[in-house]
Design a protein around this motif. Structure first.
Motif, PDB file in Angstrom:
ATOM      1  N   VAL A  17       0.871  -1.186   0.000  1.00 41.98           N
ATOM      2  CA  VAL A  17       0.000   0.000   0.000  1.00 41.98           C
ATOM      3  C   VAL A  17       0.904   1.232   0.000  1.00 41.98           C
ATOM      4  N   THR A  18       0.788   2.040  -1.051  1.00 47.84           N
ATOM      5  CA  THR A  18       1.645   3.220  -1.194  1.00 47.84           C
ATOM      6  C   THR A  18       0.815   4.482  -0.987  1.00 47.84           C
ATOM      7  N   LEU A  19       1.229   5.290  -0.029  1.00 46.48           N
ATOM      8  CA  LEU A  19       0.533   6.566   0.198  1.00 46.48           C
ATOM      9  C   LEU A  19       0.829   7.469  -0.987  1.00 46.48           C
ATOM     10  N   VAL A  49      -3.304 -13.005   1.615  1.00 47.18           N
ATOM     11  CA  VAL A  49      -2.343 -11.961   1.997  1.00 47.18           C
ATOM     12  C   VAL A  49      -1.641 -12.371   3.290  1.00 47.18           C
ATOM     13  N   GLY A  50      -0.299 -12.447   3.229  1.00 44.54           N
ATOM     14  CA  GLY A  50       0.459 -12.847   4.415  1.00 44.54           C
ATOM     15  C   GLY A  50       1.092 -11.678   5.130  1.00 44.54           C
ATOM     16  N   CYS A  51       1.174 -10.551   4.448  1.00 39.94           N
ATOM     17  CA  CYS A  51       1.863  -9.394   5.022  1.00 39.94           C
ATOM     18  C   CYS A  51       1.445  -8.130   4.273  1.00 39.94           C
ATOM     19  N   ILE A  52       1.345  -7.050   5.005  1.00 40.34           N
ATOM     20  CA  ILE A  52       0.990  -5.758   4.402  1.00 40.34           C
ATOM     21  C   ILE A  52       2.209  -4.846   4.556  1.00 40.34           C
ATOM     22  N   VAL A  53       2.591  -4.195   3.462  1.00 44.90           N
ATOM     23  CA  VAL A  53       3.683  -3.218   3.536  1.00 44.90           C
ATOM     24  C   VAL A  53       3.106  -1.850   3.238  1.00 44.90           C
ATOM     25  N   VAL A  54       3.351  -0.904   4.116  1.00 42.29           N
ATOM     26  CA  VAL A  54       2.887   0.474   3.903  1.00 42.29           C
ATOM     27  C   VAL A  54       4.105   1.326   3.622  1.00 42.29           C
ATOM     28  N   THR A  55       4.065   2.058   2.519  1.00 43.87           N
ATOM     29  CA  THR A  55       5.194   2.905   2.180  1.00 43.87           C
ATOM     30  C   THR A  55       4.713   4.241   1.629  1.00 43.87           C
ATOM     31  N   GLY A  56       5.673   5.161   1.399  1.00 41.59           N
ATOM     32  CA  GLY A  56       5.316   6.467   0.846  1.00 41.59           C
ATOM     33  C   GLY A  56       6.151   6.736  -0.387  1.00 41.59           C
TER      34      GLY A  56
END
Ligand code: CO8
Length: 236
Positions: A17-19, A49-56
């Motif tokens: 998930v990219t802000l 889904v095994g993992c959520i990555v949040v980035t910008g």
């Protein structure tokens, strides 16, 4: 998938998930909050889904809550709307969430990173809780979680000075994540960490944050930011 303020992609079992508010350095407004929390809940419910990555972006993970959106709010509006409560759903997500941080992670941006299960930082990452410069305090767990990550002394320094720490320092002190003193509300909020549970402390901090909107210093701090000048605080 592109939604208004975020982009979501799936890479194997990883939901990225990219802000995506580049012009505002990914400042967290109500829409972004809604969309990010919904994306996390949706990913959590998806067994693939095994993992959520949040980035910008390279320049900013997130430069904090959206100052333009909230600058004129009254304390009553802040309490009644209680927008930050939505983040409780984010922290309730059981799928591991990783914050991948490059550039600024300030204020609500640093808090968002800390709400994730752990933080991976680029060497460009800069962490900070600069709310004091706006006449407010952290509002979604910053004082509470930072204390747990890096200890009371350094967390007090970070919140009371509003200074940023670079990635190397952040890693040394265990955030992968620096500061000094200031006002009474913050001192109280951070000290609550020793008397209360995390959730109680976070709720207390949120109430204090909303209450700062009844002060001159909050209006002056946020207005000065928007007018690109230094604030004149009166401690009122
Ligand atoms: N809110 C709204 N707009 C912002 C924000 C923000 N937090 N940060 C940057 N922007 C906007 C600027 O206003 C500017 O817009 P414009 O071009 O229209 O003038 C644009 O983004 C680019 O910013 P700058 O020109 O300032 O970029 P610089 O590279 O010169 O500086 C900084 C980058 C150092 C990051 C600087 O923008 C800055 O200091 N930003 C504010 C950081 C801050 O004080 N964050 C804390 C906000 S309060 C908060 O987060 C409280 C948490 C409560 C809970 C949060 C729930 C989510």
């Amino acid at each position: 998938m592109t939604c208004g303020t975020i982009l979501t992609e799936t890479h194997g079992r990883v939901r990225l998930v990219t802000l995506n508010r580049p012009k505002a350095l990914n400042a967290i407004n109500r829409q972004l909050t809604r969309e990010l929390v919904a994306a996390a809940i949706e990913a959590d419910a998806d067994p693939t889904v095994g993992c959520i990555v949040v980035t910008g972006s390279p320049k900013a993970f997130a430069a904090g809550a959206d100052i333009k959106e909230m600058a004129a709010a009254t304390a009553t509006e802040m309490y009644i709307n209680d927008h930050f409560a939505a983040w409780e759903q984010f922290t309730a997500v059981r799928t591991p969430i990783i914050a991948a941080v490059a550039g600024y992670a300030l204020g609500g941006g640093c808090e968002l990173a800390m709400m994730c299960d752990f933080i991976l930082a680029a060497d460009t990452a800069k962490f900070g809780q600069p709310e004091i410069k706006l006449g407010v305090n952290p509002g979604i767990g910053g004082s509470q979680r930072l204390t747990r990550f890096i200890g009371k002394s350094k967390a007090m320094e970070m919140c009371l000075t509003g200074r940023t720490m670079d990635a190397a320092e952040a890693e040394r002190c265990g955030l992968v994540s620096h500061v000094v003193p200031a006002d009474r509300l913050l001192v109280e909020a951070i000290n609550r960490r020793y008397e209360t549970t995390l959730s109680e402390g976070v709720r207390f901090e949120r109430r204090v944050f909303y209450a700062t909107f009844a002060t001159h210093d909050q209006k002056e701090g946020m207005t000065a930011f928007l007018e690109k000048r230094l604030p004149t605080f009166t401690h009122g």
